[in-house]
Design a protein around this motif. Structure first.
Motif, PDB file in Angstrom:
ATOM      1  N   GLY A   1       0.858  -1.203   0.000  1.00  0.00           N
ATOM      2  CA  GLY A   1       0.000   0.000   0.000  1.00  0.00           C
ATOM      3  C   GLY A   1       0.882   1.238   0.000  1.00  0.00           C
TER       4      GLY A   1
ATOM      5  N   HIS B   1       7.147   6.777  -2.191  1.00  0.00           N
ATOM      6  CA  HIS B   1       8.080   7.852  -1.841  1.00  0.00           C
ATOM      7  C   HIS B   1       8.915   7.524  -0.607  1.00  0.00           C
ATOM      8  CE1 HIS B   1       5.465   9.371   1.478  1.00  0.00           C
ATOM      9  NE2 HIS B   1       4.629   8.607   0.824  1.00  0.00           N
TER      10      HIS B   1
ATOM     11  N   ASP C   1       0.368  -1.395  -4.724  1.00  0.00           N
ATOM     12  CA  ASP C   1      -0.822  -0.577  -4.425  1.00  0.00           C
ATOM     13  C   ASP C   1      -1.931  -1.008  -5.372  1.00  0.00           C
ATOM     14  OD1 ASP C   1      -2.613   1.830  -3.841  1.00  0.00           O
ATOM     15  OD2 ASP C   1      -0.863   2.358  -2.640  1.00  0.00           O
TER      16      ASP C   1
ATOM     17  N   ARG D   1       3.020   1.426   5.938  1.00  0.00           N
ATOM     18  CA  ARG D   1       3.085   2.778   6.478  1.00  0.00           C
ATOM     19  C   ARG D   1       1.741   3.488   6.260  1.00  0.00           C
ATOM     20  NH1 ARG D   1       4.243   8.031   4.811  1.00  0.00           N
ATOM     21  NH2 ARG D   1       5.246   9.299   6.391  1.00  0.00           N
TER      22      ARG D   1
HETATM   23  C1  LIG Z   1      -2.723   6.534   3.686  1.00  0.00           C
HETATM   24  S1  LIG Z   1      -2.122   5.929   2.136  1.00  0.00           S
HETATM   25  C2  LIG Z   1      -0.493   5.470   2.601  1.00  0.00           C
HETATM   26  C3  LIG Z   1       0.431   5.453   1.425  1.00  0.00           C
HETATM   27  C4  LIG Z   1       1.908   5.199   1.787  1.00  0.00           C
HETATM   28  N1  LIG Z   1       2.091   3.921   2.444  1.00  0.00           N
HETATM   29  C5  LIG Z   1       2.440   6.313   2.653  1.00  0.00           C
HETATM   30  O1  LIG Z   1       2.940   6.044   3.737  1.00  0.00           O
HETATM   31  O2  LIG Z   1       2.373   7.473   2.227  1.00  0.00           O
HETATM   32  C6  LIG Z   1      -2.928   4.377   1.974  1.00  0.00           C
HETATM   33  C7  LIG Z   1      -2.591   3.654   0.657  1.00  0.00           C
HETATM   34  O3  LIG Z   1      -3.248   2.375   0.688  1.00  0.00           O
HETATM   35  C8  LIG Z   1      -3.681   2.096  -0.634  1.00  0.00           C
HETATM   36  N2  LIG Z   1      -4.725   1.049  -0.568  1.00  0.00           N
HETATM   37  C9  LIG Z   1      -6.010   1.173  -0.147  1.00  0.00           C
HETATM   38  N3  LIG Z   1      -6.652   0.000  -0.225  1.00  0.00           N
HETATM   39  C10 LIG Z   1      -5.745  -0.890  -0.693  1.00  0.00           C
HETATM   40  C11 LIG Z   1      -5.808  -2.290  -0.996  1.00  0.00           C
HETATM   41  N4  LIG Z   1      -6.918  -2.983  -0.789  1.00  0.00           N
HETATM   42  N5  LIG Z   1      -4.680  -2.902  -1.438  1.00  0.00           N
HETATM   43  C12 LIG Z   1      -3.533  -2.195  -1.642  1.00  0.00           C
HETATM   44  N6  LIG Z   1      -3.415  -0.864  -1.379  1.00  0.00           N
HETATM   45  C13 LIG Z   1      -4.511  -0.221  -0.929  1.00  0.00           C
HETATM   46  C14 LIG Z   1      -4.168   3.441  -1.146  1.00  0.00           C
HETATM   47  O4  LIG Z   1      -4.274   3.460  -2.570  1.00  0.00           O
HETATM   48  C15 LIG Z   1      -3.085   4.371  -0.587  1.00  0.00           C
HETATM   49  O5  LIG Z   1      -2.019   4.522  -1.503  1.00  0.00           O
END
Ligand SMILES: C[S@@+](CC[C@H](N)C(=O)[O-])C[C@H]1O[C@@H](n2cnc3c(N)ncnc32)[C@H](O)[C@@H]1O
Length: 443
Positions: A268, A273, A291, A357
């Motif tokens: 995810g 970054h 993701d 994260r």
């Molecule tokens: C709060 S963001 C965190 C992004 C990154 N890890 C960071 O620390 O900036 C949550 C991320 O989870 C991804 N996400 C949501 N549901 C997901 C799923 N079922 N499988 C994979 N990624 C997912 C979203 O697209 C998003 O990029």
């Protein structure tokens, strides 16, 4: 006077005085003057590096907590409550200033500042209203009103600088946030989308509807935030969110201990970054960024985007971002972008680390267990799990005997009479927590 109130004031004042002594000692030893609130932030100034000094960090936290507690103690309680009720003005004004590229216009004007008439001209907005917006921010120490209606940047406003000529920002509104540090994007997303979701808290609690979140009520939509962000019509919001997420960094795990060639799976990971920042310092690590499809395969997003396709025609925001910031990893095939839903079996069998994260706070415990089970099923005995999230600590003082309920989880407490969790000194954690509550997914 010996009443308890006065003695508390003195104790708070003493905490502030001692913290100032500490800060001045560190800066004097480094022969560096403290940065001024009136001057724009300069990350290259040696004074800024000293903010990471543990003595300065501790003293800063004490000053933030004590100063706020001191004014709360002496101010009229009605005035304090009413000011708190209207704090949304700060969010709204900050977003307006950022969207109208005020910081960049003022950067170009220099230290003398600019009249509101000229600040408002490029955005063709109402100068009188803009002056009132900037004045409200100036009383909260964001921007400075040099002479009536003439404003300039200060230390706080300048961190919103998108680093581009204002002309470029006005010419291409949809690309104003691309290629920036991401901080303005984070501020705008927080003060726009997050604020609207959080504004619904009481409505959602008093008049709940099955499965409805604060952000659902605000945007009259169903499903998770991620469903909503991935809709074609919300691509601007999603890219602003992705770019905004890039402004965070973190410390705490010794990445250099991992074997060369070890695989870091950023589960995810958005555009990756954080794993990029880790790989910059540990170039021997392979990275897999996972993701959902639209985040990974940005070619789709770009083709229906408000943004123009990136100049390098990769059609992929992730690769573009990595090419700009760590080209060697892209050229050597040390980074891979993988479409993966973390509710399905984890496809990487040889991870040195799975990193989550800012993922767990968005899902209920039940769903987090599902995510973790998939990681455990794919883990080797040596695979590590790194969870980066924020821990919300009670504002009540906990007896020492209760602190060791979870081994290693004991946390330091602020000295009395400060709130034991440093109160507003740590406000960011509590803001983040409640924002997550407006999009916490249980289904
Ligand atoms: C709060 S963001 C965190 C992004 C990154 N890890 C960071 O620390 O900036 C949550 C991320 O989870 C991804 N996400 C949501 N549901 C997901 C799923 N079922 N499988 C994979 N990624 C997912 C979203 O697209 C998003 O990029």
């Amino acid at each position: 006077m010996t009443s308890i109130g006065i003695s508390t004031l003195r104790r708070l004042a003493n905490i502030i005085n001692e913290a100032i002594d500490d800060i001045e000692r560190v800066y004097a030893a480094a022969d560096t003057p403290l940065s001024s609130l009136d001057a724009p932030f300069n990350p290259a100034d040696p004074a800024e590096a000293l903010l990471q000094n543990p003595i300065v960090e501790g003293a800063t936290l004490n000053i933030m907590a004590a100063a706020s507690q001191l004014s709360a103690t002496v101010a009229s309680p009605a005035a304090s409550a009413l000011n708190a009720a209207q704090a949304y003005h700060i969010s709204a004004c900050l977003r307006a200033a950022s969207e109208m590229n005020v910081v960049e216009v003022l950067r170009e004007a220099g230290p003398a500042g600019l009249h509101a008439r000229e600040i408002a001209a490029p955005s063709k907005t109402d100068p009188l209203l803009l002056a009132r917006i900037l004045r409200l921010l100036a009383i909260h120490n964001i921007f400075r009103e040099v002479t009536p209606n003439v404003f300039t940047n200060n230390r706080i406003s300048s961190v919103l600088d998108k680093g581009k000529p204002s002309k470029v920002l006005f010419e291409n509104r949809n690309e104003r946030l691309t290629g920036t540090s991401g901080f303005a994007a984070l501020v705008e997303f927080s003060a726009d989308h997050n604020m609207k979701g959080v504004a619904m808290l009481a409505d959602i609690m008093l008049h709940p509807k099955e499965g409805e979140l604060g952000f659902n009520r605000a945007y009259r939509t169903t499903g998770s935030l991620w469903d909503w962000l991935h809709r074609p019509e919300n691509v601007y919001q999603m890219q602003r969110f992705d770019i905004g997420s890039c402004s965070h960094t973190f410390r705490g795990f010794n990445w250099s201990e991992l074997p060369t060639g070890g695989v870091l799976v950023d589960v995810g990971g958005g555009i990756g970054h954080i794993s990029l920042a880790i790989a910059q310092k540990n170039p021997g690590l392979r990275v897999v960024v996972q993701d959902l499809e639209d985040t990974i395969k940005d070619s789709k997003i770009v083709s229906r985007s408000l943004y123009k396709p990136p100049v390098n025609k990769t059609g992929n925001l992730n690769i573009q971002y990595w090419k700009e910031n760590l080209p060697s990893h892209v050229e050597s095939g040390m980074v891979d972008f993988q479409v993966h839903d973390f509710y399905t079996p984890q496809p990487v069998p040889n991870a040195a680390v799975f990193m989550l994260r800012y993922i767990m706070h968005d899902w209920s415990d039940e769903l987090v267990v599902k995510i973790l089970r998939h990681l455990r099923d794919a883990a080797q005995p040596t695979t590590k799990l790194v969870v980066v999230d924020k821990i919300v600590v009670s504002a009540a003082r906990v007896p020492d005997s209760k602190k060791e309920a979870i081994p290693g989880a004991a946390r330091p407490s602020a000295p009395a009479p400060l709130l034991p969790n440093w109160g507003v000194g740590k406000a960011e954690v509590y803001y983040y927590d409640l924002t997550a509550s407006t999009r916490l997914c249980t289904h």
